[in-house]
Design a protein around this motif. Sequence first.
Motif, mmCIF file in Angstrom:
data_model
loop_
_atom_site.group_PDB
_atom_site.id
_atom_site.type_symbol
_atom_site.label_atom_id
_atom_site.label_comp_id
_atom_site.label_asym_id
_atom_site.label_seq_id
_atom_site.Cartn_x
_atom_site.Cartn_y
_atom_site.Cartn_z
ATOM 1 N N TYR A 177 13.221 0.780 -3.644
ATOM 2 C CA TYR A 177 13.722 0.571 -2.145
ATOM 3 C C TYR A 177 12.717 -0.604 -1.833
ATOM 4 O O TYR A 177 12.575 -1.023 -1.380
ATOM 5 C CB TYR A 177 13.252 1.744 -0.721
ATOM 6 C CG TYR A 177 14.335 2.823 -0.285
ATOM 7 C CD1 TYR A 177 14.675 2.327 0.925
ATOM 8 C CD2 TYR A 177 14.926 3.476 -1.445
ATOM 9 C CE1 TYR A 177 16.031 3.245 1.501
ATOM 10 C CE2 TYR A 177 16.269 4.187 -1.528
ATOM 11 C CZ TYR A 177 16.394 4.046 0.050
ATOM 12 O OH TYR A 177 17.985 4.381 0.211
ATOM 13 N N MET A 178 11.980 -0.332 -2.435
ATOM 14 C CA MET A 178 10.317 -1.440 -2.022
ATOM 15 C C MET A 178 10.824 -3.178 -2.584
ATOM 16 O O MET A 178 10.936 -3.925 -2.177
ATOM 17 C CB MET A 178 8.594 -0.974 -2.540
ATOM 18 C CG MET A 178 7.882 0.171 -1.234
ATOM 19 S SD MET A 178 7.189 0.566 -1.861
ATOM 20 C CE MET A 178 5.612 0.645 -0.183
ATOM 21 N N SER A 228 13.252 -3.340 -3.559
ATOM 22 C CA SER A 228 15.157 -4.212 -2.900
ATOM 23 C C SER A 228 14.292 -4.839 -2.054
ATOM 24 O O SER A 228 15.979 -5.410 -1.020
ATOM 25 C CB SER A 228 16.168 -3.306 -3.196
ATOM 26 O OG SER A 228 16.404 -2.411 -4.146
ATOM 27 N N GLY A 229 13.681 -4.630 -1.175
ATOM 28 C CA GLY A 229 13.047 -5.320 0.165
ATOM 29 C C GLY A 229 13.791 -4.912 0.973
ATOM 30 O O GLY A 229 13.209 -5.576 2.332
ATOM 31 N N TYR A 230 13.559 -3.036 0.898
ATOM 32 C CA TYR A 230 14.103 -2.560 2.517
ATOM 33 C C TYR A 230 12.474 -1.911 2.940
ATOM 34 O O TYR A 230 11.720 -1.585 2.198
ATOM 35 C CB TYR A 230 15.545 -1.096 1.592
ATOM 36 C CG TYR A 230 16.434 -1.044 1.294
ATOM 37 C CD1 TYR A 230 17.651 -1.858 2.983
ATOM 38 C CD2 TYR A 230 16.680 -0.403 0.246
ATOM 39 C CE1 TYR A 230 18.749 -2.359 2.085
ATOM 40 C CE2 TYR A 230 18.473 -1.827 -0.103
ATOM 41 C CZ TYR A 230 19.064 -1.657 0.808
ATOM 42 O OH TYR A 230 20.402 -1.955 1.039
ATOM 43 N N PRO A 231 12.867 -1.482 4.082
ATOM 44 C CA PRO A 231 11.869 -1.326 4.581
ATOM 45 C C PRO A 231 11.556 -0.074 4.588
ATOM 46 O O PRO A 231 12.083 0.653 4.652
ATOM 47 C CB PRO A 231 11.636 -1.581 7.039
ATOM 48 C CG PRO A 231 13.396 -1.521 6.132
ATOM 49 C CD PRO A 231 14.093 -1.565 5.226
ATOM 50 N N VAL A 232 10.204 0.166 4.501
ATOM 51 C CA VAL A 232 9.906 1.427 4.207
ATOM 52 C C VAL A 232 8.500 2.300 5.062
ATOM 53 O O VAL A 232 7.103 0.970 5.088
ATOM 54 C CB VAL A 232 9.972 1.902 2.786
ATOM 55 C CG1 VAL A 232 8.625 3.194 1.843
ATOM 56 C CG2 VAL A 232 10.477 1.925 1.871
ATOM 57 N N ALA A 233 8.938 3.050 5.193
ATOM 58 C CA ALA A 233 7.143 3.475 6.218
ATOM 59 C C ALA A 233 6.502 4.832 5.526
ATOM 60 O O ALA A 233 7.675 5.899 4.919
ATOM 61 C CB ALA A 233 7.621 4.170 7.345
ATOM 62 N N PHE A 234 5.252 5.037 5.768
ATOM 63 C CA PHE A 234 4.687 6.461 5.344
ATOM 64 C C PHE A 234 4.005 7.057 7.040
ATOM 65 O O PHE A 234 3.396 6.061 7.434
ATOM 66 C CB PHE A 234 3.420 5.963 4.624
ATOM 67 C CG PHE A 234 3.661 6.054 3.214
ATOM 68 C CD1 PHE A 234 4.345 6.590 1.855
ATOM 69 C CD2 PHE A 234 4.447 4.495 2.901
ATOM 70 C CE1 PHE A 234 4.383 5.598 0.808
ATOM 71 C CE2 PHE A 234 4.908 3.890 2.077
ATOM 72 C CZ PHE A 234 4.328 5.091 0.816
ATOM 73 N N PHE A 271 13.010 -4.095 -10.601
ATOM 74 C CA PHE A 271 12.883 -4.786 -10.095
ATOM 75 C C PHE A 271 12.207 -6.698 -9.954
ATOM 76 O O PHE A 271 11.601 -7.131 -9.137
ATOM 77 C CB PHE A 271 12.365 -3.900 -8.528
ATOM 78 C CG PHE A 271 13.693 -3.004 -8.763
ATOM 79 C CD1 PHE A 271 14.975 -3.289 -8.167
ATOM 80 C CD2 PHE A 271 13.733 -1.860 -8.998
ATOM 81 C CE1 PHE A 271 16.124 -2.672 -7.429
ATOM 82 C CE2 PHE A 271 14.772 -1.212 -9.081
ATOM 83 C CZ PHE A 271 16.126 -1.460 -8.441
ATOM 84 N N SER A 272 10.912 -6.499 -11.153
ATOM 85 C CA SER A 272 9.576 -7.474 -10.799
ATOM 86 C C SER A 272 9.232 -7.510 -12.122
ATOM 87 O O SER A 272 7.920 -7.282 -11.466
ATOM 88 C CB SER A 272 8.679 -7.149 -8.939
ATOM 89 O OG SER A 272 7.432 -8.353 -9.390
ATOM 90 N N PRO A 273 10.081 -8.297 -13.295
ATOM 91 C CA PRO A 273 9.060 -7.477 -14.030
ATOM 92 C C PRO A 273 7.499 -9.170 -14.794
ATOM 93 O O PRO A 273 7.183 -8.877 -15.971
ATOM 94 C CB PRO A 273 10.306 -8.530 -15.073
ATOM 95 C CG PRO A 273 11.173 -9.198 -14.058
ATOM 96 C CD PRO A 273 10.999 -8.582 -12.681
ATOM 97 N N LYS A 315 1.017 -1.104 -0.433
ATOM 98 C CA LYS A 315 0.066 0.176 -0.186
ATOM 99 C C LYS A 315 0.552 0.892 -0.534
ATOM 100 O O LYS A 315 1.525 2.401 0.891
ATOM 101 C CB LYS A 315 -1.117 -0.030 1.313
ATOM 102 C CG LYS A 315 -1.794 1.542 1.349
ATOM 103 C CD LYS A 315 -2.814 1.208 2.316
ATOM 104 C CE LYS A 315 -3.657 2.434 2.809
ATOM 105 N NZ LYS A 315 -4.580 2.966 1.063
ATOM 106 N N ILE A 316 0.504 1.881 -0.986
ATOM 107 C CA ILE A 316 0.940 4.180 -1.459
ATOM 108 C C ILE A 316 0.687 4.704 -0.817
ATOM 109 O O ILE A 316 -0.292 4.721 -2.086
ATOM 110 C CB ILE A 316 2.332 3.162 -2.674
ATOM 111 C CG1 ILE A 316 3.743 2.189 -2.544
ATOM 112 C CG2 ILE A 316 3.218 4.450 -2.538
ATOM 113 C CD1 ILE A 316 4.150 2.264 -3.313
ATOM 114 N N PRO A 317 -0.079 4.794 -0.001
ATOM 115 C CA PRO A 317 -0.417 6.350 0.006
ATOM 116 C C PRO A 317 -0.585 7.903 0.066
ATOM 117 O O PRO A 317 -1.029 8.535 -0.649
ATOM 118 C CB PRO A 317 -0.652 6.244 1.196
ATOM 119 C CG PRO A 317 0.964 6.066 2.352
ATOM 120 C CD PRO A 317 1.051 4.989 1.162
ATOM 121 N N ASP A 318 1.338 7.720 -0.806
ATOM 122 C CA ASP A 318 1.838 9.047 -1.043
ATOM 123 C C ASP A 318 2.953 8.920 -1.502
ATOM 124 O O ASP A 318 4.256 9.028 -1.293
ATOM 125 C CB ASP A 318 1.855 10.337 -0.902
ATOM 126 C CG ASP A 318 2.573 11.348 -0.585
ATOM 127 O OD1 ASP A 318 2.979 11.466 -2.194
ATOM 128 O OD2 ASP A 318 1.736 12.625 -0.309
#
Length: 284
Positions: free
Chosen positions: A198-199, A201-207, A241-243, A161-164
């Motif tokens: 980032y997403m 590549s598996g790095y933790p991302v926060a909004f 990254f995810s073809p 889920k990407i809010p922005d």
Amino acid sequence: MMLWLPLISFTVFSEETKLPQNTKLSIVLPAYNEAGVVGSVVGKLCQAFPYAEILVVDDSSTDETAAEAESSGARVISHKYNMGNGAAIKTGARHAKGEILVFMDADGQHSAEDVERLLEKIESGYELVIGARASDTQASSGRWLGNNLLNKMASMLTGHKIPDLTSGFRAVRSENFRQFLYLLPNGFSYPTTTTMAYMRSGYPVAFTPIRAGERKGKSKISLIKDGIRFLVIIMKMTTLFSPMRVFFPASLAFFLLGLARYIYFYWQTGNFSNMAGLLFTTAV
């Protein structure tokens, strides 16, 4: 602020002064023709974060942006010619001394108070923290609609889920962020690229939710031109990254169409369909 402030011990220096080795935080502001605003933004940041490096990257402004930022306490790096917002971000990332980088606009939309929200998330272990703007604080209804469509598309392609997606207000750990600099475009779509990279590549991302202020001055973003560019960037990053998320559904659709065409044509004529062969080949 108490969660991260004890970890920070640094000072604001001019361009000519060497920063100490233990600098922890750099706040980077790309700026182009933001005179009359950038001084106030820098002043508030210096007051809120007296030990941080405030770095303004002047993208060859034709007004007094650089002088105003420097007189307000920022370290200023100027481009020789206008290169774009993404190029200014890359310049800032390469020259910043901090282990943690905060990127924010120089036009007054982002507040110094919200920087602490991002830093708290970084200190809790995230590699990228994005300030997600409330829907009623976006520049216009058209801009909100475009961003919302991009958010939904990116969420579908990444599985998160990407809010922005396009918010330029974000914090990162500098070491990992610099790994992605070669991917970043020189234009305004750098937030899109970094989020997707980032997403995937598996790095933790926060909004974290923020309220964007009213922009001072005229926006440099073209809704149609940059909107199309954002869509192209999303497709590029996803195929990189995810073809399978892009190509497998298309391949399956062509295969099923070819199979249906072949069965129907063989049942009608008893012969093989050239169109079915073309669809099978396209599926491969």
